[in-house]
Design an enzyme around this catalytic site. Structure first.
Site, short mmCIF file in Angstrom:
data_model
loop_
_atom_site.label_atom_id
_atom_site.label_comp_id
_atom_site.label_asym_id
_atom_site.label_seq_id
_atom_site.Cartn_x
_atom_site.Cartn_y
_atom_site.Cartn_z
NE ARG A 24 -0.34 -0.01 4.88
CZ ARG A 24 -0.88 0.65 6.24
NH1 ARG A 24 -2.01 1.44 6.19
NH2 ARG A 24 0.10 0.96 7.16
CE LYS A 160 10.62 -3.56 8.22
NZ LYS A 160 9.58 -3.65 9.17
CE LYS A 162 7.95 -1.55 4.95
NZ LYS A 162 7.22 -2.68 5.63
CG ASP A 191 9.04 -5.69 5.46
OD1 ASP A 191 8.62 -6.64 4.89
OD2 ASP A 191 8.57 -4.89 6.25
CD GLU A 217 9.48 -7.36 8.83
OE1 GLU A 217 8.39 -6.75 9.25
OE2 GLU A 217 10.53 -6.59 8.83
CG ASP A 242 5.32 -8.12 9.94
OD1 ASP A 242 4.80 -8.28 10.77
OD2 ASP A 242 5.61 -6.97 9.21
CE LYS A 266 5.20 -4.56 11.78
NZ LYS A 266 4.55 -4.50 10.29
CB SER A 294 4.33 0.13 14.79
OG SER A 294 4.98 1.17 13.89
CG ASP A 321 10.40 3.71 11.15
OD1 ASP A 321 9.45 2.93 11.50
OD2 ASP A 321 11.07 3.49 10.08
#
Length: 357
Positions: A24, A160, A162, A191, A217, A242, A266, A294, A321
């Site tokens: 998203r 991290k 993405k 991730d 991840e 995750d 999370k 989170s 973060d």
């Protein structure tokens, strides 16, 4: 303490830049804040972040869950330190973890306030701050390199990254370019947000030998435990679950079947702090590293995640973060709940979450 009434309100959250993953893109959101009023005058504050692509929870569903299902059950109930009332509440419906998390957080906030301590101390923590990574969202290689350099300059010591939308060649090249740009000095946490097949994941990971990577991840779909195990068995880089881990039972299956090397907890997935603590204890008993992360959340949600992380011992990785992503113009520390320092999140010494309602 007896629950007297429950109120619901939306809190608008604006980000200082769009955040894009394989699942998203977020620019603004409304989080759902829950206020639980007790007959002794205390008010517990909780919050839910709608993240349909992960939890299935939308704004409308969270509001309906609380107003029509959970509030009628909870009003008049006695709340004790064991929080046994949550066991009963959770039986009302399976899943719907975000609304459950908001209520769980509000009850923990109230219990810590009743004890006259910050929530992290109520949970057994002693330190007030934690070091977090920063997440680089999906973009062009040039944009991602530039943002990575900016965040390192701002004091972040791990990043991290993405991925999950590109071809094998594009995914491999992005990490190599960012690593080269940073001269191999910063460890990465990759991730994929379920974006690869198991075969793609293995092929990609083999191309990253020699790059400092803490873990990769959720390379495959959340329900594909067998695929996750396939990647884990063939990867020299640790694999973290995750989206595959929502509950204690999920975590137990992942551990028992040796599907991964680490877990990401999370609160919006676990339904709150109580289940998160159970998962953390299980991971500890198997010497499995844990990260506390989170969703893209609001002030009370992020304060709760920080207090939870500080309340647990030996959390290996912190991915909190999001406060650095807020456009918090005009928002006070008492409203925000956390203080930001270079690469660090600091909770206040106010009782409970330290959040004004």
């Amino acid at each position: 303490m007896i629950i007297d009434k429950i109120e619901i309100k939306k809190v608008p959250i604006k980000l200082n830049a769009p955040f894009k993953t394989a699942l998203r893109e977020v620019q603004v959101l409304d989080v759902i804040r829950i206020l639980i009023f007790f007959t002794n005058g205390l008010v517990g504050i909780g919050e839910a972040a709608p993240t349909k692509v992960i939890t299935g929870d939308t704004e409308a569903r969270i509001i309906a869950d609380v107003s029509k299902r959970f509030a009628p059950f909870l009003i008049g109930k006695k709340v004790e330190a064991s929080l046994a009332v949550l066991d009963e509440m959770n039986q009302l419906v399976e899943g719907h973890s975000s609304a459950k998390a908001a209520i769980d957080i509000a009850l923990h906030d109230a219990l810590a306030k009743a004890a006259n301590v910050p929530l992290y101390r109520y949970l057994g923590g002693t330190k007030q701050s934690l070091e977090t990574d920063f997440t680089i969202s999906i973009g062009s290689p040039e944009t991602m390199c530039r943002e990575a350099q900016e965040k390192v300059s701002q004091g972040f010591t791990s990043l991290k990254i993405k991925l999950g939308l590109g071809t094998i060649e594009e995914e491999v090249k992005k990490i190599k370019q960012i690593n080269q740009h940073l001269k191999g000095q910063i460890p990465f946490r990759i991730d994929a947000n379920q974006g690869w097949t198991k075969e793609e994941a293995v092929q990609i990971l083999q191309e990253w030998q020699g790059i400092p990577i803490d873990f990769v991840e959720q390379p495959v779909k959340a329900a594909d435990f067998a695929g996750l195990k396939y990647v884990t068995e063939r990867s020299a880089i640790p694999i973290m679950a995750d989206e595959s881990v929502f509950s204690y039972q999920d975590a137990k299956q992942l551990i028992d079947e040796q599907c991964c090397d680490a877990l990401n907890i999370k609160l919006m997935k676990t339904g709150g702090i109580r289940e998160g603590r159970r998962i953390f204890s299980l991971a500890q008993s198997h010497q499995m590293p844990v990260m506390v992360g989170s969703m893209i959340e609001g002030y009370a949600g992020m304060a709760a995640a920080a207090h939870f992380a500080l309340g647990m011992s030996d959390v290996r990785y912190i991915d909190l973060d999001v406060p650095f992503m807020w456009d918090a113009t005009g928002i006070s520390i008492a409203q925000q709940g956390v203080l930001l320092q270079p690469g660090r999140v600091v909770v206040t010494e106010a009782f409970g979450l330290g959040i004004e309602r």
